[in-house]
Design a protein around this motif. Structure first.
Motif, PDB file in Angstrom:
ATOM      1  N   GLU A   1       0.906  -1.272   0.039  1.00 33.92           N
ATOM      2  CA  GLU A   1      -0.230  -0.421  -0.039  1.00 33.92           C
ATOM      3  C   GLU A   1       0.492   1.118  -0.114  1.00 33.92           C
ATOM      4  O   GLU A   1       0.918   1.858  -0.826  1.00 33.92           O
ATOM      5  CB  GLU A   1      -0.879   0.012   1.653  1.00 33.92           C
ATOM      6  CG  GLU A   1      -2.043   0.691   1.495  1.00 33.92           C
ATOM      7  CD  GLU A   1      -3.366   0.658   2.197  1.00 33.92           C
ATOM      8  OE1 GLU A   1      -3.964   1.812   3.051  1.00 33.92           O
ATOM      9  OE2 GLU A   1      -3.278   0.089   2.712  1.00 33.92           O
ATOM     10  N   GLU A   2       2.513   1.515   1.158  1.00 31.94           N
ATOM     11  CA  GLU A   2       3.494   2.494   0.646  1.00 31.94           C
ATOM     12  C   GLU A   2       3.832   2.517  -0.514  1.00 31.94           C
ATOM     13  O   GLU A   2       3.733   3.340  -0.876  1.00 31.94           O
ATOM     14  CB  GLU A   2       3.722   2.578   1.921  1.00 31.94           C
ATOM     15  CG  GLU A   2       4.897   3.207   2.515  1.00 31.94           C
ATOM     16  CD  GLU A   2       5.881   3.356   3.112  1.00 31.94           C
ATOM     17  OE1 GLU A   2       7.112   3.803   3.323  1.00 31.94           O
ATOM     18  OE2 GLU A   2       6.461   1.859   2.789  1.00 31.94           O
TER      19      GLU A   2
ATOM     20  N   SER B   1       0.514   4.111  -3.053  1.00 34.92           N
ATOM     21  CA  SER B   1       0.557   5.072  -2.622  1.00 34.92           C
ATOM     22  C   SER B   1       1.239   6.500  -2.907  1.00 34.92           C
ATOM     23  O   SER B   1       0.757   7.758  -3.459  1.00 34.92           O
ATOM     24  CB  SER B   1      -0.719   5.539  -1.471  1.00 34.92           C
ATOM     25  OG  SER B   1       1.165   5.300  -0.671  1.00 34.92           O
ATOM     26  N   ASN B   2       2.800   5.970  -3.473  1.00 36.07           N
ATOM     27  CA  ASN B   2       3.376   6.908  -2.899  1.00 36.07           C
ATOM     28  C   ASN B   2       3.913   7.351  -5.141  1.00 36.07           C
ATOM     29  O   ASN B   2       4.261   8.501  -4.699  1.00 36.07           O
ATOM     30  CB  ASN B   2       5.155   6.495  -2.484  1.00 36.07           C
ATOM     31  CG  ASN B   2       5.330   7.136  -0.249  1.00 36.07           C
ATOM     32  OD1 ASN B   2       6.099   7.553  -1.015  1.00 36.07           O
ATOM     33  ND2 ASN B   2       4.665   5.652  -0.158  1.00 36.07           N
TER      34      ASN B   2
ATOM     35  N   LYS C   1       1.545   6.100  -7.596  1.00 39.61           N
ATOM     36  CA  LYS C   1       0.367   7.117  -7.736  1.00 39.61           C
ATOM     37  C   LYS C   1       0.627   6.703  -8.994  1.00 39.61           C
ATOM     38  O   LYS C   1       0.507   7.569 -10.646  1.00 39.61           O
ATOM     39  CB  LYS C   1       0.730   8.013  -7.400  1.00 39.61           C
ATOM     40  CG  LYS C   1      -0.315   8.283  -6.188  1.00 39.61           C
ATOM     41  CD  LYS C   1      -0.848   9.610  -5.394  1.00 39.61           C
ATOM     42  CE  LYS C   1      -0.282   9.897  -4.246  1.00 39.61           C
ATOM     43  NZ  LYS C   1      -1.223  11.258  -3.435  1.00 39.61           N
TER      44      LYS C   1
ATOM     45  N   ARG D   1      -5.947  -2.539  -3.488  1.00 36.11           N
ATOM     46  CA  ARG D   1      -5.471  -1.404  -3.442  1.00 36.11           C
ATOM     47  C   ARG D   1      -5.137  -0.066  -4.697  1.00 36.11           C
ATOM     48  O   ARG D   1      -5.235   1.606  -4.197  1.00 36.11           O
ATOM     49  CB  ARG D   1      -3.850  -1.888  -2.982  1.00 36.11           C
ATOM     50  CG  ARG D   1      -4.046  -2.376  -2.021  1.00 36.11           C
ATOM     51  CD  ARG D   1      -2.481  -2.847  -2.245  1.00 36.11           C
ATOM     52  NE  ARG D   1      -1.980  -3.789  -1.063  1.00 36.11           N
ATOM     53  CZ  ARG D   1      -1.017  -5.164  -0.728  1.00 36.11           C
ATOM     54  NH1 ARG D   1      -0.632  -4.678  -1.852  1.00 36.11           N
ATOM     55  NH2 ARG D   1      -1.372  -6.196   0.343  1.00 36.11           N
TER      56      ARG D   1
ATOM     57  N   LEU E   1      -7.790   3.417  -4.913  1.00 36.44           N
ATOM     58  CA  LEU E   1      -6.650   5.487  -5.027  1.00 36.44           C
ATOM     59  C   LEU E   1      -7.371   6.069  -6.985  1.00 36.44           C
ATOM     60  O   LEU E   1      -6.705   6.830  -6.544  1.00 36.44           O
ATOM     61  CB  LEU E   1      -4.723   4.925  -5.312  1.00 36.44           C
ATOM     62  CG  LEU E   1      -4.405   4.734  -3.868  1.00 36.44           C
ATOM     63  CD1 LEU E   1      -2.854   4.395  -3.903  1.00 36.44           C
ATOM     64  CD2 LEU E   1      -4.671   6.085  -3.313  1.00 36.44           C
TER      65      LEU E   1
END
Length: 736
Positions: free
Chosen positions: A673-674, A677-678, A680, A704, A708
């Protein structure tokens, strides 16, 4: 509407040729009859197949490991491609030792959709079934034998099967494949490496029963009857009966039936009226298409008629040369000239050496190898002493010839591979060919003729390279990775992984003697279809079979500049075949690590991972960052969560990536997830097989990205995906 337009053009052409009004009416009536006949055949194919149903085996079938594949016919004469999985080794042996042609079974099962082709240049099962006039694919779950459908063809096919078994028992192993191919049209025993050698030299047709082959067999048989003091007229009548039998015995390929029917018509015409060869060829074409309309989609049918037509209509050109050597060259030249656009359309490459090699090998195979095999077959029924003597004499000579063929095919730069031409380029090529034929016939200046011929060749050669964008293609190799990177105008070509199969141990009787090879059957056709003859850098992210197993096959077919691997990954067993082939071809293998980079024009390539030389597996995958203007693409191999976390700490600028190749096919151990999300990413590609056993990409990973609102695509779902990057914009295309 299109057919009506074609008919109007045909009628206008016939009027221009000043044909009699009755002939034109006859052509129109024939066209309408044929149209309604074909329409009726199409309707038959669309009718459902009730199951269970009694089906009859044709002679077209083969054993593949623990499966039996081939064509059966229903009560209406419709073909169905069937697949049956054997339950035991004894069951296989039972069926391997009998001729299935004509055998009838009540079958139950399921009609399934053929697998979608991996890409536009891969084998297309739907098109294959269409060319055979088959209604679909049936996976048989249960069957029971009910009897044999007796017919003349069935009895001849039984004899063909007996000849096949006899050759396997009586001939030395090294000669079985050749004898079966030349005598009864079976190529199951022909070695794959030898087949490829023949393809490189452009002499594959010599290992198939062709028109010349039939003509020679006819001549041998006819002269034999004459020597037995049988009158010519009676010998001709015998041939009229024997030739169709031989056509079935030889496997009934389009080239065989074309030759048989032409010879039959010419023999009949000699008894009463004279018929020209071109008229005989035209009549056989009409008969062939009327009886089997789907045959026009078969490559063998197309090539057979085109090559024969080229010889018939170039007679005036060939007669200008008295030297047999020059004449032999021009026979090969006119044949190759007329079929080369078609060869490129179907196979994407042609053999340059074939123009010269055929001068030697056509007469050698036709007038020496074929008669010798006929003699050996006859001798094999005689006392063992005689056949053993002949085999002992012939086998070392044939082995020497094989060595010569292998040496010749190993010579570099004998294949021209411009890629698959468009329809427009096909039309341009054929226009130039027809004009060249006209110029040769009228003895035009050689320089002008060559120039006219070379113009489309140059266009074909460079047409695939005239693009100004960066192309990144995710080739659908099933459960594995294979990514092709083409720089503008193809200044350089890189490949990241080559796909491969994870092979599991299974009983010997279940193993196919010709296993599926991703590199040879998926990756190489894509490269050749695009006209790619060299890969500057082959990047193997890590030593897993689904990333590297196809590499050896790619290396055997495509020139490689250098190979990049993860540090110390060469110790793994799966790398052995690749490294052995690289050593054999003197291709440098270079270990790569983070910070290694290079640049071409405005496009930069940087390895971000691994940071250490100790190889342990997925988390030591080579990770490549491609930068072009504002575009950034990240290719992570099978990098997992632990590696992703370290990368984020090392490279805090890794944000707003335009294109991401997700790690480990979308496994839940990757794409944390990290990490997601970083980065993108605007678009993420999961390289995973359709309905794969691992469930890749995992649902939680997909969620996940969806949370986003990030775009994702999976090769197993949509097929091969091409991303074109130009002016910092991505254009995405894949099969709809």
């Amino acid at each position: 509407m299109r057919l009506l337009f074609i008919l109007i053009l045909l009628v206008l052409f016939l009027i221009y040729k000043k044909l009699h009004f009755a002939h034109i009416i006859g052509v129109i009536i024939t066209c309408f009859v044929f149209y309604y006949y074909v329409s009726d055949e199409v309707k038959k194919l669309e009718m459902p197949l009730p199951l269970p149903e009694t089906l009859t085996w044709t002679h077209e079938y083969k054993f593949s490991g623990n499966k039996l594949r081939g064509f059966m016919e229903d009560s209406q004469g419709r073909k169905i491609y069937v697949v049956y999985t054997f339950t035991s080794e004894n069951e296989i042996e039972q069926y391997k030792h009998i001729s299935l042609a004509g055998e009838q079974f009540i079958v139950s099962g399921e009609l399934v959709e053929p697998n979608r082709p991996a890409h536009q240049y891969a084998f297309n099962m739907k098109k294959y079934l269409k060319s055979k006039g088959a209604i679909g694919t049936l996976e048989i779950s249960k069957w029971s034998y009910v009897g044999t459908k007796k017919s003349i063809a069935q009895k001849i096919n039984q004899q063909r099967f007996k000849l096949k078994m006899h050759i396997e028992q009586a001939f030395p192993e090294s000669l079985i494949g050749e004898a079966q191919a030349l005598l009864i049209g079976l190529q199951e025993q022909v070695d794959d490496e030898m087949t490829r050698a023949y393809q490189k030299l452009g002499i594959t047709h010599l290992f198939a029963i062709s028109g010349l082959h039939v003509a020679i067999v006819t001549l041998i048989f006819f002269q034999g009857l004459i020597r037995l003091r049988i009158r010519r007229e009676f010998a001709t009548l015998i041939l009229l009966v024997i030739l169709p039998i031989y056509g079935i015995l030889a496997g009934g390929a389009p080239s065989v039936w074309r030759a048989v029917t032409v010879v039959e018509l010419l023999l009949i015409s000699r008894l009463k009226w004279r018929l020209s060869v071109d008229d005989a060829l035209s009549i056989t074409f009409i008969l062939f298409v009327f009886i089997e309309p789907w045959s026009i989609y078969q490559i063998g049918f197309q090539l057979s008629y085109l090559a024969t037509a080229s010889l018939i209509y170039s007679g005036k050109i060939l007669q200008r040369f008295s030297s047999w050597l020059v004449q032999s060259f021009f026979i090969t030249f006119v044949c190759q000239l007329l079929v080369y656009p078609l060869l490129l359309f179907h196979f994407y490459e042609i053999s340059i050496s074939s123009f010269f090699v055929n001068i030697l090998f056509v007469p050698l195979f036709s007038f020496v190898i074929l008669p010798i095999n006929i003699l050996l077959l006859v001798a094999s029924f005689a006392p063992r002493l005689l056949s053993n003597l002949l085999f002992t004499l012939y086998e070392p000579i044939r082995e020497l010839l094989t060595n010569i063929i292998n040496f010749l095919q190993s010579l570099p730069y004998q294949m021209w591979n411009p890629g698959k031409p468009s329809v427009v380029l096909m039309i341009v090529a054929y226009l130039s060919i027809f004009i060249v034929f006209y110029m040769l016939e009228n003895e035009s200046k050689l320089v002008k003729t060559i120039l006219l011929l070379c113009i489309p060749l140059v266009i074909l050669h460079f047409s695939g390279k005239l693009f100004s964008d960066l192309k990144i293609t995710f080739i659908n190799v099933g459960q594995g990775d294979c990514i092709l990177v083409e720089l503008p105008r193809r200044k350089a070509v890189y490949m990241i992984d080559t796909g491969g199969l994870l092979r599991f141990d299974q009983d010997a009787w279940k193993v196919n003697n010709r296993p599926y090879e991703v590199g040879r059957q998926v990756v190489v056709p894509y490269l050749k279809g695009k006209g790619i003859t060299k890969i500057d850098k082959l990047i193997i992210t890590h030593a897993d079979a689904d990333h590297v197993e196809g590499a050896e096959e790619v290396l055997e077919e495509i020139r490689i500049g250098e190979i990049h691997i993860s540090p110390n990954s060469y110790h793994k067993d799966v790398m052995k075949d690749l490294l052995a082939e690289a050593k054999n071809q003197k291709v440098p293998v270079k270990e790569q690590i983070a910070s290694n980079s290079w640049k071409i024009d405005e496009i930069s390539f940087s390895y971000l991972w691994p940071v250490e030389t100790n190889y342990e597996g997925n988390n030591d995958s080579l990770v490549l960052l491609i930068t072009s203007g504002a575009f950034r693409g990240l290719f992570t191999g099978d990098l997992e969560k632990e590696g992703e976390e370290v990368m984020l700490r090392l490279y805090p600028y890794l944000k707003d990536i335009q294109l991401l190749k997700a790690g480990h096919h979308g496994s839940k151990t990757s794409s944390s997830e990290e990490f997601v999300s970083n980065l993108k990413p605007n678009l993420t590609i999961f390289s995973a097989g359709e309905n794969n056993r691992y469930g890749h990409p995992h649902n939680e990973v997909v969620e996940r990205f969806q949370k986003l609102n990030l775009n994702i695509l999976t090769t197993g779902e949509v097929g091969t995906i091409e991303v074109s990057v130009k002016d910092n914009q991505m254009d995405i295309s894949y099969p709809k």
